[in-house]
Scaffold this motif. Structure first.
Motif, PDB file in Angstrom:
ATOM      1  N   LEU A  34       0.836  -0.962  -0.553  1.00 13.20           N
ATOM      2  CA  LEU A  34      -0.405  -0.224   0.285  1.00 13.20           C
ATOM      3  C   LEU A  34       0.845   1.222   0.197  1.00 13.20           C
ATOM      4  O   LEU A  34       1.346   1.244   0.204  1.00 13.20           O
ATOM      5  CB  LEU A  34      -0.815   0.154   0.837  1.00 13.20           C
ATOM      6  N   GLN A  35       0.239   2.235  -0.593  1.00 12.32           N
ATOM      7  CA  GLN A  35       1.358   3.701  -0.501  1.00 12.32           C
ATOM      8  C   GLN A  35       0.320   4.517   0.207  1.00 12.32           C
ATOM      9  O   GLN A  35      -0.221   4.623   0.561  1.00 12.32           O
ATOM     10  CB  GLN A  35       0.897   4.027  -2.348  1.00 12.32           C
ATOM     11  N   GLN A  36       2.030   4.903   0.615  1.00 10.75           N
ATOM     12  CA  GLN A  36       1.688   6.203   1.944  1.00 10.75           C
ATOM     13  C   GLN A  36       0.860   7.372   1.562  1.00 10.75           C
ATOM     14  O   GLN A  36       0.795   7.613   0.145  1.00 10.75           O
ATOM     15  CB  GLN A  36       2.917   6.806   2.797  1.00 10.75           C
ATOM     16  N   VAL A  37      -1.066   7.749   2.214  1.00  8.96           N
ATOM     17  CA  VAL A  37      -0.866   8.761   1.394  1.00  8.96           C
ATOM     18  C   VAL A  37      -0.693  10.091   2.230  1.00  8.96           C
ATOM     19  O   VAL A  37      -1.207   9.905   3.393  1.00  8.96           O
ATOM     20  CB  VAL A  37      -2.122   8.551   1.487  1.00  8.96           C
ATOM     21  N   GLU A  38      -0.408  11.126   1.999  1.00 10.96           N
ATOM     22  CA  GLU A  38      -0.021  12.673   1.960  1.00 10.96           C
ATOM     23  C   GLU A  38      -1.147  13.253   2.071  1.00 10.96           C
ATOM     24  O   GLU A  38      -1.303  13.882   0.551  1.00 10.96           O
ATOM     25  CB  GLU A  38       1.312  12.953   2.297  1.00 10.96           C
ATOM     26  N   HIS A  39      -2.055  14.142   2.524  1.00  9.15           N
ATOM     27  CA  HIS A  39      -2.950  15.640   2.151  1.00  9.15           C
ATOM     28  C   HIS A  39      -3.733  14.849   0.830  1.00  9.15           C
ATOM     29  O   HIS A  39      -3.822  15.851   0.105  1.00  9.15           O
ATOM     30  CB  HIS A  39      -2.561  16.373   1.658  1.00  9.15           C
ATOM     31  N   GLY A  40      -3.862  13.603   1.393  1.00  8.67           N
ATOM     32  CA  GLY A  40      -4.963  13.375  -0.054  1.00  8.67           C
ATOM     33  C   GLY A  40      -4.442  13.021  -1.648  1.00  8.67           C
ATOM     34  O   GLY A  40      -4.704  12.540  -2.706  1.00  8.67           O
ATOM     35  N   ARG A  41      -2.709  12.757  -1.420  1.00  7.06           N
ATOM     36  CA  ARG A  41      -2.225  12.614  -2.878  1.00  7.06           C
ATOM     37  C   ARG A  41      -0.927  11.223  -1.830  1.00  7.06           C
ATOM     38  O   ARG A  41      -0.338  11.406  -0.999  1.00  7.06           O
ATOM     39  CB  ARG A  41      -0.962  13.698  -3.029  1.00  7.06           C
ATOM     40  N   SER A  42      -1.484  10.185  -3.076  1.00  3.55           N
ATOM     41  CA  SER A  42      -0.358   9.132  -2.593  1.00  3.55           C
ATOM     42  C   SER A  42       1.628   9.933  -3.011  1.00  3.55           C
ATOM     43  O   SER A  42       1.687  11.263  -2.871  1.00  3.55           O
ATOM     44  CB  SER A  42       0.011   8.182  -4.012  1.00  3.55           C
ATOM     45  N   LEU A  43       2.344   8.737  -1.983  1.00  7.09           N
ATOM     46  CA  LEU A  43       3.607   9.533  -1.552  1.00  7.09           C
ATOM     47  C   LEU A  43       4.178   9.902  -3.514  1.00  7.09           C
ATOM     48  O   LEU A  43       5.417  10.301  -3.937  1.00  7.09           O
ATOM     49  CB  LEU A  43       4.038   8.904  -0.636  1.00  7.09           C
ATOM     50  N   ARG A  44       4.187   8.993  -3.751  1.00  9.72           N
ATOM     51  CA  ARG A  44       4.559   8.779  -5.937  1.00  9.72           C
ATOM     52  C   ARG A  44       3.991   9.959  -6.376  1.00  9.72           C
ATOM     53  O   ARG A  44       4.846  10.618  -6.663  1.00  9.72           O
ATOM     54  CB  ARG A  44       4.031   7.278  -6.218  1.00  9.72           C
ATOM     55  N   GLU A  45       2.646  10.595  -6.316  1.00 10.48           N
ATOM     56  CA  GLU A  45       2.257  11.578  -6.659  1.00 10.48           C
ATOM     57  C   GLU A  45       3.072  12.718  -6.418  1.00 10.48           C
ATOM     58  O   GLU A  45       3.245  13.333  -6.497  1.00 10.48           O
ATOM     59  CB  GLU A  45       0.687  11.983  -6.277  1.00 10.48           C
ATOM     60  N   LYS A  46       3.138  12.989  -4.938  1.00 15.03           N
ATOM     61  CA  LYS A  46       3.851  14.116  -4.493  1.00 15.03           C
ATOM     62  C   LYS A  46       5.844  14.234  -5.197  1.00 15.03           C
ATOM     63  O   LYS A  46       5.652  15.000  -5.519  1.00 15.03           O
ATOM     64  CB  LYS A  46       4.008  13.715  -3.069  1.00 15.03           C
ATOM     65  N   ASP A  47       5.545  12.511  -5.413  1.00 19.42           N
ATOM     66  CA  ASP A  47       7.288  12.721  -5.740  1.00 19.42           C
ATOM     67  C   ASP A  47       7.719  13.162  -7.485  1.00 19.42           C
ATOM     68  O   ASP A  47       8.247  13.748  -7.796  1.00 19.42           O
ATOM     69  CB  ASP A  47       7.991  10.863  -5.810  1.00 19.42           C
ATOM     70  N   LEU A  48       6.428  13.307  -8.137  1.00 19.25           N
ATOM     71  CA  LEU A  48       6.673  13.415  -9.599  1.00 19.25           C
ATOM     72  C   LEU A  48       5.473  15.520  -9.795  1.00 19.25           C
ATOM     73  O   LEU A  48       7.048  15.371 -10.594  1.00 19.25           O
ATOM     74  CB  LEU A  48       5.015  12.859 -10.430  1.00 19.25           C
ATOM     75  N   ILE A  49       5.153  15.181  -8.510  1.00 17.05           N
ATOM     76  CA  ILE A  49       5.127  16.678  -8.172  1.00 17.05           C
ATOM     77  C   ILE A  49       5.583  17.455  -8.025  1.00 17.05           C
ATOM     78  O   ILE A  49       6.421  18.526  -8.717  1.00 17.05           O
ATOM     79  CB  ILE A  49       4.014  16.933  -8.116  1.00 17.05           C
ATOM     80  N   TRP A  50       7.032  17.187  -7.123  1.00 11.92           N
ATOM     81  CA  TRP A  50       8.200  17.414  -6.882  1.00 11.92           C
ATOM     82  C   TRP A  50       8.738  17.815  -7.896  1.00 11.92           C
ATOM     83  O   TRP A  50       9.692  18.918  -8.324  1.00 11.92           O
ATOM     84  CB  TRP A  50       8.718  16.549  -5.927  1.00 11.92           C
ATOM     85  N   GLU A  51       9.190  16.853  -8.418  1.00 14.64           N
ATOM     86  CA  GLU A  51      10.439  16.854  -9.627  1.00 14.64           C
ATOM     87  C   GLU A  51       9.696  17.707 -10.816  1.00 14.64           C
ATOM     88  O   GLU A  51      10.774  18.318 -11.745  1.00 14.64           O
ATOM     89  CB  GLU A  51      10.246  15.171 -10.695  1.00 14.64           C
ATOM     90  N   ALA A  52       8.532  17.622 -11.182  1.00 10.24           N
ATOM     91  CA  ALA A  52       8.482  18.737 -11.972  1.00 10.24           C
ATOM     92  C   ALA A  52       8.041  20.117 -12.089  1.00 10.24           C
ATOM     93  O   ALA A  52       8.866  20.814 -12.660  1.00 10.24           O
ATOM     94  CB  ALA A  52       6.609  18.627 -12.979  1.00 10.24           C
ATOM     95  N   LYS A  53       7.695  20.011 -10.304  1.00 10.08           N
ATOM     96  CA  LYS A  53       8.160  22.224  -9.562  1.00 10.08           C
ATOM     97  C   LYS A  53       9.645  22.503 -10.461  1.00 10.08           C
ATOM     98  O   LYS A  53       9.781  23.483 -10.900  1.00 10.08           O
ATOM     99  CB  LYS A  53       7.894  21.344  -8.391  1.00 10.08           C
ATOM    100  N   GLN A  54      10.670  21.200 -10.367  1.00 19.12           N
ATOM    101  CA  GLN A  54      11.515  21.539 -10.433  1.00 19.12           C
ATOM    102  C   GLN A  54      12.189  22.357 -11.968  1.00 19.12           C
ATOM    103  O   GLN A  54      12.761  22.829 -11.673  1.00 19.12           O
ATOM    104  CB  GLN A  54      13.116  20.394 -10.052  1.00 19.12           C
ATOM    105  N   VAL A  55      11.276  20.877 -12.380  1.00 17.00           N
ATOM    106  CA  VAL A  55      12.114  21.193 -13.546  1.00 17.00           C
ATOM    107  C   VAL A  55      11.644  22.609 -14.294  1.00 17.00           C
ATOM    108  O   VAL A  55      11.699  23.434 -14.806  1.00 17.00           O
ATOM    109  CB  VAL A  55      11.452  20.051 -14.603  1.00 17.00           C
ATOM    110  N   LEU A  56      10.814  22.541 -13.974  1.00 17.67           N
ATOM    111  CA  LEU A  56       9.309  24.161 -14.316  1.00 17.67           C
ATOM    112  C   LEU A  56      10.153  25.307 -13.242  1.00 17.67           C
ATOM    113  O   LEU A  56      10.346  26.622 -13.839  1.00 17.67           O
ATOM    114  CB  LEU A  56       8.308  24.349 -13.383  1.00 17.67           C
ATOM    115  N   GLU A  57      10.980  25.314 -12.202  1.00 15.50           N
ATOM    116  CA  GLU A  57      11.659  26.308 -11.904  1.00 15.50           C
ATOM    117  C   GLU A  57      12.943  26.842 -12.159  1.00 15.50           C
ATOM    118  O   GLU A  57      12.545  27.874 -13.013  1.00 15.50           O
ATOM    119  CB  GLU A  57      12.017  26.083 -10.255  1.00 15.50           C
ATOM    120  N   ASP A  58      13.390  25.521 -13.284  1.00 18.35           N
ATOM    121  CA  ASP A  58      14.824  26.187 -14.240  1.00 18.35           C
ATOM    122  C   ASP A  58      13.436  26.621 -15.380  1.00 18.35           C
ATOM    123  O   ASP A  58      14.842  27.662 -15.292  1.00 18.35           O
ATOM    124  CB  ASP A  58      14.939  24.741 -14.185  1.00 18.35           C
TER     125      ASP A  58
END
Length: 182
Positions: A1-25
């Protein structure tokens, strides 16, 4: 089972974090463009969505404001290109403890009504996002108002009506299943 934080799986958070990094660049590069360059709008909107997805509306809001300002500067305050940035401003502001989220929401809905045909996907999407924004803030009266407008636009399409009613109840997965394909 994936852990869920604030309604999103941690994997989703990781993907959003990676997208954020690219977009900040990308935003760092875009800062070299003239302020009114429309490419900045897309980057600001996408980076803002990443911040919002990470639960950081305070970082998303200035980006959405910047996107709205660029569109308004280039095209005027009645342009349909303002709808998405205004909805984004409202959504981000509604997740902050203070701020006027009603004004941009109402302006986006008015622009959508002015520029999009009644049964268009764009008009219905605007109303559904407005409805969801009201719900997120606990404004059930506002939510009901946008739901009623959406239902009136839908006429006899029962599948869409059921989807809207499920959205109003906050059941997003069931709402998505109710909407006809196409």
């Amino acid at each position: 089972l994936q852990q869920v934080e604030h309604g999103r799986s941690l994997r989703e958070k990781d993907l959003i974090w990676e997208a954020k990094q690219v977009l900040e660049d990308c935003l760092a590069v875009a800062q070299e463009y003239p302020h009114k360059d429309p490419r900045r709008v897309l980057i600001c909107m996408e980076l803002g969505a990443s911040y919002l997805g990470l639960g950081q509306p305070e970082k998303a809001l200035p980006l959405y404001d910047q996107a709205a300002c660029i569109v308004e500067f280039n095209h005027g305050d009645e342009h349909p290109g303002l709808i998405a940035p205004l909805l984004a401003v409202a959504r981000a502001t509604s997740r902050l403890p203070k701020g006027d989220w009603h004004a941009p929401l109402e302006k986006a809905a008015a622009l959508s009504e002015k520029h999009h045909p009644p049964n268009s996907a764009e008009r219905l999407t605007t109303l559904c996002l407005a409805l969801e924004t009201c719900q997120a803030r606990g404004d059930w009266h506002g939510s009901e108002g946008y739901a009623r407008k959406a239902l009136l636009l839908l006429g006899g399409d029962q599948g869409l009506k059921i989807g809207i009613l499920r959205l109003l109840k906050g059941d997003l997965p069931a709402a998505a299943k109710s909407l006809p394909a196409g």
